[in-house]
Design a protein around this motif. Structure first.
Motif, PDB file in Angstrom:
ATOM      1  N   SER A  16       0.826  -1.215   0.000  1.00  0.00           N
ATOM      2  CA  SER A  16       0.000   0.000   0.000  1.00  0.00           C
ATOM      3  C   SER A  16       0.858   1.262   0.000  1.00  0.00           C
ATOM      4  O   SER A  16       0.376   2.340  -0.334  1.00  0.00           O
ATOM      5  CB  SER A  16      -0.941   0.011   1.202  1.00  0.00           C
ATOM      6  N   LYS A  17       2.131   1.146   0.379  1.00  0.00           N
ATOM      7  CA  LYS A  17       3.037   2.294   0.445  1.00  0.00           C
ATOM      8  C   LYS A  17       3.856   2.469  -0.829  1.00  0.00           C
ATOM      9  O   LYS A  17       4.704   3.350  -0.913  1.00  0.00           O
ATOM     10  CB  LYS A  17       3.996   2.142   1.635  1.00  0.00           C
ATOM     11  N   ALA A  18       3.619   1.639  -1.837  1.00  0.00           N
ATOM     12  CA  ALA A  18       4.383   1.718  -3.093  1.00  0.00           C
ATOM     13  C   ALA A  18       4.158   3.062  -3.770  1.00  0.00           C
ATOM     14  O   ALA A  18       3.054   3.596  -3.773  1.00  0.00           O
ATOM     15  CB  ALA A  18       3.978   0.580  -4.024  1.00  0.00           C
ATOM     16  N   THR A  19       5.229   3.610  -4.345  1.00  0.00           N
ATOM     17  CA  THR A  19       5.118   4.872  -5.072  1.00  0.00           C
ATOM     18  C   THR A  19       4.948   4.645  -6.567  1.00  0.00           C
ATOM     19  O   THR A  19       4.563   5.560  -7.286  1.00  0.00           O
ATOM     20  CB  THR A  19       6.349   5.761  -4.818  1.00  0.00           C
ATOM     21  N   THR A  20       5.271   3.442  -7.039  1.00  0.00           N
ATOM     22  CA  THR A  20       5.041   3.065  -8.431  1.00  0.00           C
ATOM     23  C   THR A  20       4.514   1.637  -8.439  1.00  0.00           C
ATOM     24  O   THR A  20       4.709   0.883  -7.476  1.00  0.00           O
ATOM     25  CB  THR A  20       6.331   3.127  -9.282  1.00  0.00           C
ATOM     26  N   ALA A  21       3.879   1.255  -9.546  1.00  0.00           N
ATOM     27  CA  ALA A  21       3.277  -0.080  -9.629  1.00  0.00           C
ATOM     28  C   ALA A  21       4.311  -1.194  -9.556  1.00  0.00           C
ATOM     29  O   ALA A  21       4.018  -2.285  -9.071  1.00  0.00           O
ATOM     30  CB  ALA A  21       2.469  -0.201 -10.915  1.00  0.00           C
ATOM     31  N   ASP A  22       5.536  -0.936 -10.001  1.00  0.00           N
ATOM     32  CA  ASP A  22       6.551  -1.985 -10.036  1.00  0.00           C
ATOM     33  C   ASP A  22       7.586  -1.878  -8.913  1.00  0.00           C
ATOM     34  O   ASP A  22       8.600  -2.561  -8.939  1.00  0.00           O
ATOM     35  CB  ASP A  22       7.246  -1.999 -11.400  1.00  0.00           C
ATOM     36  N   GLU A  23       7.333  -1.036  -7.899  1.00  0.00           N
ATOM     37  CA  GLU A  23       8.287  -0.895  -6.804  1.00  0.00           C
ATOM     38  C   GLU A  23       8.307  -2.172  -5.971  1.00  0.00           C
ATOM     39  O   GLU A  23       7.270  -2.679  -5.563  1.00  0.00           O
ATOM     40  CB  GLU A  23       7.941   0.302  -5.925  1.00  0.00           C
ATOM     41  N   SER A  24       9.498  -2.685  -5.709  1.00  0.00           N
ATOM     42  CA  SER A  24       9.621  -3.949  -4.980  1.00  0.00           C
ATOM     43  C   SER A  24       9.332  -3.752  -3.482  1.00  0.00           C
ATOM     44  O   SER A  24       9.596  -2.680  -2.933  1.00  0.00           O
ATOM     45  CB  SER A  24      11.023  -4.529  -5.153  1.00  0.00           C
ATOM     46  N   PRO A  25       8.802  -4.802  -2.832  1.00  0.00           N
ATOM     47  CA  PRO A  25       8.600  -4.714  -1.380  1.00  0.00           C
ATOM     48  C   PRO A  25       9.900  -4.398  -0.634  1.00  0.00           C
ATOM     49  O   PRO A  25       9.880  -3.705   0.371  1.00  0.00           O
ATOM     50  CB  PRO A  25       8.064  -6.103  -1.011  1.00  0.00           C
ATOM     51  N   SER A  26      11.027  -4.872  -1.149  1.00  0.00           N
ATOM     52  CA  SER A  26      12.312  -4.597  -0.503  1.00  0.00           C
ATOM     53  C   SER A  26      12.616  -3.100  -0.486  1.00  0.00           C
ATOM     54  O   SER A  26      13.044  -2.556   0.533  1.00  0.00           O
ATOM     55  CB  SER A  26      13.425  -5.358  -1.229  1.00  0.00           C
ATOM     56  N   LEU A  27      12.404  -2.416  -1.613  1.00  0.00           N
ATOM     57  CA  LEU A  27      12.642  -0.970  -1.664  1.00  0.00           C
ATOM     58  C   LEU A  27      11.648  -0.212  -0.786  1.00  0.00           C
ATOM     59  O   LEU A  27      12.009   0.763  -0.128  1.00  0.00           O
ATOM     60  CB  LEU A  27      12.566  -0.467  -3.105  1.00  0.00           C
ATOM     61  N   ILE A  28      10.399  -0.669  -0.774  1.00  0.00           N
ATOM     62  CA  ILE A  28       9.388  -0.028   0.075  1.00  0.00           C
ATOM     63  C   ILE A  28       9.787  -0.164   1.542  1.00  0.00           C
ATOM     64  O   ILE A  28       9.753   0.803   2.300  1.00  0.00           O
ATOM     65  CB  ILE A  28       7.998  -0.652  -0.165  1.00  0.00           C
ATOM     66  N   LEU A  29      10.198  -1.364   1.938  1.00  0.00           N
ATOM     67  CA  LEU A  29      10.613  -1.604   3.320  1.00  0.00           C
ATOM     68  C   LEU A  29      11.798  -0.718   3.687  1.00  0.00           C
ATOM     69  O   LEU A  29      11.817  -0.099   4.748  1.00  0.00           O
ATOM     70  CB  LEU A  29      10.957  -3.080   3.514  1.00  0.00           C
TER      71      LEU A  29
END
Length: 181
Positions: A16-29
């Motif tokens: 839910s915190k993604a800034t783009t559709a393809d942003e990985s969970p690792s980068l979000i974390l």
């Protein structure tokens, strides 16, 4: 790279915190935990270096910021406009610099800088009042200290670098604090 198993609710929160559709969970974390992006060191020739420097738009830009813009890669994913920035003094740092110019912390006035001492010796950041007042006590091993970033500051453009008060001027700390938008 490691694989971890997380509960579905944590996964859904991250997505839910993604800034783009393809942003990985690792980068979000990484972003949600206020961890700096991992860096790599590359060698560039003098012409390329001078070209990059000529493309600097403001004092707080890192080489990665410039390259993202010049290569049309989009916004910088690790800059947080507000909140807490957590920086760890790594174990074994001793009297060495805490980080490098290339891995400088990028923050904004009003952020809180939390310094966590993972080293086996005490450390104390020396400032001349900017970007926050000089701290009067050491951060003991396994200790933390919080600093509210009060003024803009550019580690690369100042005659008053930040450094470890206990280790001396060769043990620098690199941070760039942007003004509020």
């Amino acid at each position: 790279m490691k694989t971890i198993e997380i509960d579905r609710d944590v996964y859904n929160y991250l997505i839910s915190k993604a800034t783009t559709a393809d942003e990985s969970p690792s980068l979000i974390l990484r972003r949600e935990l206020h961890m700096p992006q991992p860096t790599e060191t590359i060698e560039v020739d003098d012409d390329t270096y001078h070209y990059l420097v000529s493309k600097t738009a403001n004092f707080a830009e890192s080489p990665s910021d410039i390259l993202r813009r010049e290569l049309n890669l989009g916004a910088d994913p690790h800059h947080e406009p507000t909140g807490e920035i957590v920086f760890h003094i790594l174990a074994g740092t001793g009297a060495q610099s805490w980080n490098t110019r290339e891995s400088a912390i990028v923050a904004t006035v009003g952020n809180t800088l939390r310094i966590v001492n993972d080293d086996s010796v005490a450390h104390r950041l020396h400032t001349d009042g900017s970007p926050f007042p000089h701290h009067s006590t050491d951060i003991p091993p396994e200790g933390t200290a919080n600093f509210v970033l009060q003024t803009p500051y550019d580690s690369t453009a100042t005659n008053h670098p930040l450094y470890d008060h206990d280790a001396g001027t060769n043990a620098q700390f690199w941070i760039n604090v942007r003004p509020l938008p």
